[in-house]
Design a protein around this motif. Structure first.
Motif, PDB file in Angstrom:
ATOM      1  N   THR A  56       0.665  -1.181  -0.049  1.00 39.63           N
ATOM      2  CA  THR A  56       0.090   0.119   0.112  1.00 39.63           C
ATOM      3  C   THR A  56       0.966   1.197   0.103  1.00 39.63           C
ATOM      4  O   THR A  56       1.982   1.230   0.281  1.00 39.63           O
ATOM      5  N   ASP A  59      -1.394   4.951   3.777  1.00 39.80           N
ATOM      6  CA  ASP A  59      -2.992   4.995   3.761  1.00 39.80           C
ATOM      7  C   ASP A  59      -3.387   4.575   5.109  1.00 39.80           C
ATOM      8  O   ASP A  59      -2.733   3.781   5.633  1.00 39.80           O
ATOM      9  N   THR A  62      -4.043   0.867   6.570  1.00 39.17           N
ATOM     10  CA  THR A  62      -2.638   0.340   6.841  1.00 39.17           C
ATOM     11  C   THR A  62      -2.879  -0.360   8.268  1.00 39.17           C
ATOM     12  O   THR A  62      -2.573  -1.268   8.691  1.00 39.17           O
ATOM     13  N   ARG A  81       6.432  -0.346  -1.447  1.00 38.75           N
ATOM     14  CA  ARG A  81       5.838  -0.186  -2.531  1.00 38.75           C
ATOM     15  C   ARG A  81       6.713   0.385  -3.908  1.00 38.75           C
ATOM     16  O   ARG A  81       6.315   0.488  -4.837  1.00 38.75           O
ATOM     17  N   SER A 103      -3.482  -1.958  -1.950  1.00 40.89           N
ATOM     18  CA  SER A 103      -4.273  -0.841  -2.504  1.00 40.89           C
ATOM     19  C   SER A 103      -4.544  -0.697  -3.848  1.00 40.89           C
ATOM     20  O   SER A 103      -3.464  -0.834  -4.688  1.00 40.89           O
TER      21      SER A 103
END
Length: 509
Positions: A56, A59, A62, A81, A103
């Motif tokens: 992700t 965010d 998380t 990521r 995500s």
């Protein structure tokens, strides 16, 4: 403690806020949604000791996934990521993830790794749909919000940043306790040290897949405070967030300090940072001039610790101690420090060597890599372990870092530590970023080379290289001054601020 305890007391209190104000997650939300996800994973067959991975951006969801793992006895692996799909797939496979949450903002990468991660049994995507993944929201909606009757404590199993090679999974043993029972290291060691409580407002400007931001945010939520998450670090935006949310606690890396100090003075003075009680920094040695400038600006609120993702030991130092011992990362608060030579013999006080921490037992293993685990343990003392950092201890027990062993330059038989040269360059007004490496030299074995990212508006030139060399000669021994200076538009750094020197070294080897 864990969010469920605070949800019962103040369900509407923010547990996490996005710094730009776009989203708030309350303790009631965090408790319910993490309980629903924990039930979904249990129904899918995951049990204590299984692995859950997350891909992700920064965010707030998380923390739903994190706490679902922590209340289910699962290992939780947050994946960087910024890695390539093949690198991400390597980590997902290496950690043995049975469940993977992603995500939809990273849909292309998430979809690309599906064929390479066939061992994953549960795939969920939030913020939208992703090919090969089920709906995260549907999974939660179909699950009960009632917590599981048995909630064994989980652990994170994170991967090293890979600055000296391929990322390594760091696997601590699961603790024999329930999630609501005390025992989590960051909360129990750092919480009292920094005064985390229900009034804490903690600013996290770094990526949440990194060990320190993730663990500290979890600790703040365990104490009932509010976490303010930046989607990415920006120097002025960070100051604005401190003022807007009346931040009391924060955590930084030295590169962030440098970026803030290089803002125009009028911009820096525009923001009220007087609510800060604790500004923690770690992850890399901080140049003395940089830290002194930050203390002059923010006051004696800087607290430094030295540790690692492996958690082999911890040192602490506050501002007053540091002003007395500039450059130190403090005295041991967890573990006993030993400084050893290449043969494992302890060196005299003040001498430089490899840093080992002695604990009752080595608190980690490198997942699927017993050879690397053995390399991290002292050859004759099975309870001493190291991450390869080099330093010295003074006669009062204060530790001073020198560099990573892997980065040391041996030129003409003399050891040269790049960190010292990089620190000297840190606040030069024409330098935005710098890295110092050893390059092959037929006469000296290695010679010192600096790679510079000039400040905005500054053009690289031989004259600038000469100016920087003259600047260094006034500050460090002449034999340490780079024999050559190269210029790049951007240096390879991780989003947490660590230099990926192996990428530079490849260019010259």
């Amino acid at each position: 403690m864990y969010p469920g305890a605070h949800a019962a007391q103040f369900p509407d209190k923010p547990a996490v806020v996005v710094a730009d104000g776009t989203e708030v997650v309350t303790y009631g939300d965090l408790e319910e949604r993490s309980a629903r996800l924990a039930r979904h994973l249990y129904a899918a067959g995951l049990r204590r000791g299984d692995h859950l991975a997350l891909l992700t951006d920064n965010d707030p969801k998380t923390f739903e996934v994190y706490w679902a793992a922590m209340r289910s006895g699962l290992y939780f692996t947050a994946v960087n990521r910024h890695l390539s799909p093949s690198e991400i797939a390597y980590i997902v496979n290496d950690c043995g993830a049975r469940a993977l949450v992603v995500s939809a903002r990273l849909a292309e990468t998430a979809a690309a790794i599906v064929p390479e991660t066939s061992a994953v049994k549960v795939r969920l995507a939030y913020r939208g749909l992703v090919d090969g993944y089920g709906s995260y929201e549907d999974a939660l909606a179909e699950s009960s919000p009632e917590p599981l009757a048995w909630q064994p404590a989980g652990m994170d199993m994170l991967y090293s940043s890979g600055t000296t090679g391929r990322p390594k999974g760091i696997e601590p043993p699961l603790q024999d306790r329930q999630v609501h029972e005390p025992g989590e290291m960051v909360a129990s060691v750092f919480g009292p040290m920094y005064g985390f409580d229900t009034d804490t407002v903690y600013l996290s400007p770094a990526p949440l897949y990194h060990a320190a931001p993730l663990r500290f945010c979890g600790a703040v939520q365990a104490f009932g405070g509010t976490v303010v998450v930046m989607e990415k670090f920006d120097a002025e935006a960070a100051l604005a967030a401190i003022e807007r949310y009346r931040v009391t606690h924060s955590q930084w890396v030295p590169t962030m300090f440098v970026r803030m100090l290089k803002l125009d003075e009028a911009v820096r003075n525009r923001y009220d940072v007087s609510t800060l009680r604790v500004a923690v920094h770690a992850a890399a040695p901080c140049p003395i001039d940089v830290k002194r400038a930050m203390i002059d600006w923010w006051g004696p609120v800087l607290y430094e610790y030295y540790s690692s993702t492996e958690g082999i030991g911890v040192t602490f130092i506050d501002s007053e101690q540091w002003l007395r011992k500039p450059g130190s990362v403090g005295r041991a608060a967890l573990g006993i420090i030993h400084i050893c030579d290449d043969d494992g013999r302890e060196v005299p006080v003040g001498d430089i060597g490899t840093i080992y921490f002695e604990r009752d037992e080595v608190p980690f293993a490198y997942h699927n890599d017993p050879a690397k685990t053995i390399e991290a343990v002292h050859p004759r003392q099975p309870t001493w372990s190291t991450t390869g950092d080099i330093g010295r201890v003074d006669d009062e027990g204060f530790l001073f870092l020198t560099d990573r062993k892997a980065f040391m330059i041996i030129s003409g038989g003399v050891n040269i530590y790049p960190q010292e040269i990089e620190d000297a360059l840190a606040l030069h007004p024409k330098v935005f970023d710098s890295a110092v490496i050893g390059v092959p030299d037929p006469e000296m074995g290695e010679s010192v080379r600096a790679v510079i990212q000039p400040a905005p508006g500054i053009a690289p030139s031989p004259e600038l290289a000469g100016e920087l060399c003259a600047f260094l000669r006034d500050r460090i021994a002449h034999y340490k001054v780079p024999r050559a200076i190269d210029f790049l538009d951007e240096l390879p750094r991780t989003p947490t601020g660590k230099l990926v020197k192996r990428e530079l070294q490849k260019r010259y080897r």
